[in-house]
Design a protein around this motif. Structure first.
Motif, PDB file in Angstrom:
ATOM      1  N   VAL A  38       0.578  -1.345  -0.421  1.00 40.75           N
ATOM      2  CA  VAL A  38       0.457  -0.047  -0.186  1.00 40.75           C
ATOM      3  C   VAL A  38       0.969   1.524   0.107  1.00 40.75           C
ATOM      4  O   VAL A  38       0.379   2.175  -0.910  1.00 40.75           O
ATOM      5  N   ASP A  39       1.872   1.057   0.312  1.00 44.12           N
ATOM      6  CA  ASP A  39       2.764   2.671   1.032  1.00 44.12           C
ATOM      7  C   ASP A  39       3.555   2.882  -0.393  1.00 44.12           C
ATOM      8  O   ASP A  39       3.672   4.103  -0.531  1.00 44.12           O
ATOM      9  N   ASN A  40       4.689   1.328  -0.462  1.00 40.71           N
ATOM     10  CA  ASN A  40       4.653   1.864  -2.319  1.00 40.71           C
ATOM     11  C   ASN A  40       4.469   2.013  -3.534  1.00 40.71           C
ATOM     12  O   ASN A  40       4.390   2.992  -3.629  1.00 40.71           O
ATOM     13  N   LEU A  41       2.901   1.845  -3.582  1.00 44.73           N
ATOM     14  CA  LEU A  41       1.676   1.833  -4.347  1.00 44.73           C
ATOM     15  C   LEU A  41       1.643   3.656  -4.323  1.00 44.73           C
ATOM     16  O   LEU A  41       1.623   3.943  -4.786  1.00 44.73           O
ATOM     17  N   ALA A  42       1.279   3.985  -3.086  1.00 43.69           N
ATOM     18  CA  ALA A  42       1.105   5.109  -2.900  1.00 43.69           C
ATOM     19  C   ALA A  42       2.016   6.561  -3.402  1.00 43.69           C
ATOM     20  O   ALA A  42       2.124   7.640  -3.937  1.00 43.69           O
ATOM     21  N   ARG A  43       3.580   5.536  -2.935  1.00 45.05           N
ATOM     22  CA  ARG A  43       4.776   6.378  -3.475  1.00 45.05           C
ATOM     23  C   ARG A  43       4.816   6.761  -4.434  1.00 45.05           C
ATOM     24  O   ARG A  43       4.784   7.700  -5.063  1.00 45.05           O
ATOM     25  N   ALA A  44       4.713   5.483  -5.449  1.00 43.57           N
ATOM     26  CA  ALA A  44       5.216   4.787  -6.638  1.00 43.57           C
ATOM     27  C   ALA A  44       4.083   5.564  -7.941  1.00 43.57           C
ATOM     28  O   ALA A  44       4.591   6.869  -8.646  1.00 43.57           O
ATOM     29  N   THR A  45       3.125   6.166  -7.446  1.00 40.88           N
ATOM     30  CA  THR A  45       1.890   6.698  -7.825  1.00 40.88           C
ATOM     31  C   THR A  45       1.778   8.289  -7.813  1.00 40.88           C
ATOM     32  O   THR A  45       0.405   8.723  -8.336  1.00 40.88           O
ATOM     33  N   GLY A  46       1.990   8.694  -6.848  1.00 42.15           N
ATOM     34  CA  GLY A  46       1.582  10.060  -6.035  1.00 42.15           C
ATOM     35  C   GLY A  46      -0.243  10.105  -5.879  1.00 42.15           C
ATOM     36  O   GLY A  46       0.029  11.201  -6.795  1.00 42.15           O
ATOM     37  N   GLY A  47      -0.026   9.074  -5.081  1.00 41.87           N
ATOM     38  CA  GLY A  47      -2.104   9.112  -4.771  1.00 41.87           C
ATOM     39  C   GLY A  47      -2.935   9.124  -6.215  1.00 41.87           C
ATOM     40  O   GLY A  47      -3.997   9.437  -5.692  1.00 41.87           O
ATOM     41  N   MET A  55      -5.143   7.175  -8.475  1.00 43.70           N
ATOM     42  CA  MET A  55      -5.763   6.302  -8.057  1.00 43.70           C
ATOM     43  C   MET A  55      -5.846   5.493  -9.816  1.00 43.70           C
ATOM     44  O   MET A  55      -6.319   4.225  -9.823  1.00 43.70           O
ATOM     45  N   ALA A  56      -5.985   6.976 -10.022  1.00 45.08           N
ATOM     46  CA  ALA A  56      -5.826   6.683 -11.625  1.00 45.08           C
ATOM     47  C   ALA A  56      -4.778   5.906 -12.910  1.00 45.08           C
ATOM     48  O   ALA A  56      -4.793   5.596 -14.109  1.00 45.08           O
ATOM     49  N   ARG A  57      -3.293   6.353 -12.068  1.00 38.80           N
ATOM     50  CA  ARG A  57      -2.024   5.956 -13.176  1.00 38.80           C
ATOM     51  C   ARG A  57      -2.505   4.659 -13.496  1.00 38.80           C
ATOM     52  O   ARG A  57      -3.009   3.554 -12.654  1.00 38.80           O
ATOM     53  N   PRO A  58      -2.486   4.412 -14.537  1.00 43.33           N
ATOM     54  CA  PRO A  58      -1.980   2.569 -14.760  1.00 43.33           C
ATOM     55  C   PRO A  58      -0.814   1.713 -14.218  1.00 43.33           C
ATOM     56  O   PRO A  58      -0.012   2.618 -14.421  1.00 43.33           O
ATOM     57  N   ILE A  59      -1.307   0.989 -14.228  1.00 46.02           N
ATOM     58  CA  ILE A  59      -0.502  -0.104 -13.783  1.00 46.02           C
ATOM     59  C   ILE A  59       0.052  -1.171 -14.238  1.00 46.02           C
ATOM     60  O   ILE A  59      -1.316  -1.870 -14.193  1.00 46.02           O
ATOM     61  N   VAL A  60       1.227  -2.023 -14.369  1.00 47.98           N
ATOM     62  CA  VAL A  60       0.988  -3.228 -15.679  1.00 47.98           C
ATOM     63  C   VAL A  60       2.022  -3.689 -14.494  1.00 47.98           C
ATOM     64  O   VAL A  60       3.131  -3.388 -13.851  1.00 47.98           O
ATOM     65  N   VAL A  61       1.487  -5.218 -13.828  1.00 49.34           N
ATOM     66  CA  VAL A  61       1.952  -5.920 -12.542  1.00 49.34           C
ATOM     67  C   VAL A  61       1.830  -7.219 -13.659  1.00 49.34           C
ATOM     68  O   VAL A  61       1.936  -7.866 -14.746  1.00 49.34           O
ATOM     69  N   TYR A  62       3.377  -7.596 -13.548  1.00 48.28           N
ATOM     70  CA  TYR A  62       3.762  -9.194 -13.475  1.00 48.28           C
ATOM     71  C   TYR A  62       4.777  -9.883 -12.591  1.00 48.28           C
ATOM     72  O   TYR A  62       5.268  -9.199 -11.535  1.00 48.28           O
ATOM     73  N   CYS A  63       4.750 -10.198 -13.385  1.00 48.88           N
ATOM     74  CA  CYS A  63       5.896 -11.135 -12.410  1.00 48.88           C
ATOM     75  C   CYS A  63       6.862 -12.389 -13.414  1.00 48.88           C
ATOM     76  O   CYS A  63       7.245 -11.976 -14.349  1.00 48.88           O
ATOM     77  N   ILE A  64       6.909 -13.653 -13.633  1.00 48.73           N
ATOM     78  CA  ILE A  64       7.364 -14.481 -14.870  1.00 48.73           C
ATOM     79  C   ILE A  64       6.249 -15.231 -15.720  1.00 48.73           C
ATOM     80  O   ILE A  64       5.039 -15.448 -14.597  1.00 48.73           O
ATOM     81  N   ALA A  65       5.879 -15.978 -16.355  1.00 43.60           N
ATOM     82  CA  ALA A  65       5.084 -16.587 -16.967  1.00 43.60           C
ATOM     83  C   ALA A  65       4.744 -17.885 -16.546  1.00 43.60           C
ATOM     84  O   ALA A  65       4.966 -18.399 -15.909  1.00 43.60           O
TER      85      ALA A  65
END
Length: 193
Positions: free
Chosen positions: A124-133, A135-145
């Motif tokens: 939660v804290d890192n998302l808030a910091r990375a997006t500057g709060g 909530m509409a900023r696109p976020i691409v979430v991934y790991c490995i296949a």
């Protein structure tokens, strides 16, 4: 002739294995999913579904690349080795350098089916910091296949109220297979204070 042989070879290469739809995977092996959240809680390294429940959306490599080029937050949730951080200083115990998509923020273990409170706060804290709060900023979430952690994390982030969450199910494997470069990334330390 050489081009024809190469094309036939490429078409015969195996792609990631699909688990069908997420609903089919849940119906087939319900014990692998949390009945309250629907997150996959066991056997994270397995064929992933060809869909993700809304509001998160599935994207392919080209769509992920376009989102990243347009300024999306690039979020890697690949697990750290030993799956732990040092409780004294918050650094992750990693045995080898992780290579990830360009500009990635690496938040290890945040795609587990159940998160300890410290890791929920970490996310939660890192998302808030990375997006500057934003909530509409696109976020691409991934790991490995063939890993369910990004599937879980994308849904978890959407449940937090982020409006533009994209699951890139092929992760670093698909990115590399498409001939795109991977870059070294370090995991963000956990705030242990």
């Amino acid at each position: 002739m050489v081009l024809r042989v190469l094309l036939i070879f490429l078409l015969c290469l195996p792609g990631p294995v699909l688990a069908g739809s997420s609903a089919e995977a849940m119906a087939k092996r319900p014990e692998l999913f949390d009945p309250a959240t629907g997150y996959r809680i066991d056997r994270q390294r397995a064929p992933t579904p060809e869909d993700i429940p809304p509001p998160a959306r599935l994207v392919d490599t080209e769509e992920a690349a376009a989102l990243i080029a347009a300024g999306a937050l690039v979020l890697d949730v690949y697990g750290a080795s030993q799956s732990r951080f040092d409780e004294l200083d918050g650094t992750w115990l990693v045995s080898q350098q992780r290579l990830s998509l360009p500009g990635a923020l690496w938040l290890p273990e945040t795609g587990r089916g159940w998160l300890e409170p410290v890791l929920q706060t970490y996310l939660v804290d890192n998302l808030a910091r990375a997006t500057g709060g934003d909530m509409a900023r696109p976020i691409v979430v991934y790991c490995i296949a063939d890993c369910w952690m990004s599937w879980n994390a994308a849904q978890r982030i959407a449940a937090l109220g982020y409006e533009a969450v994209y699951w890139y199910r092929l992760g670093t494997d698909g990115w590399l297979d498409a001939g795109r470069a991977l870059f070294p990334v370090d995991p963000v330390p956990v705030n242990v204070e």
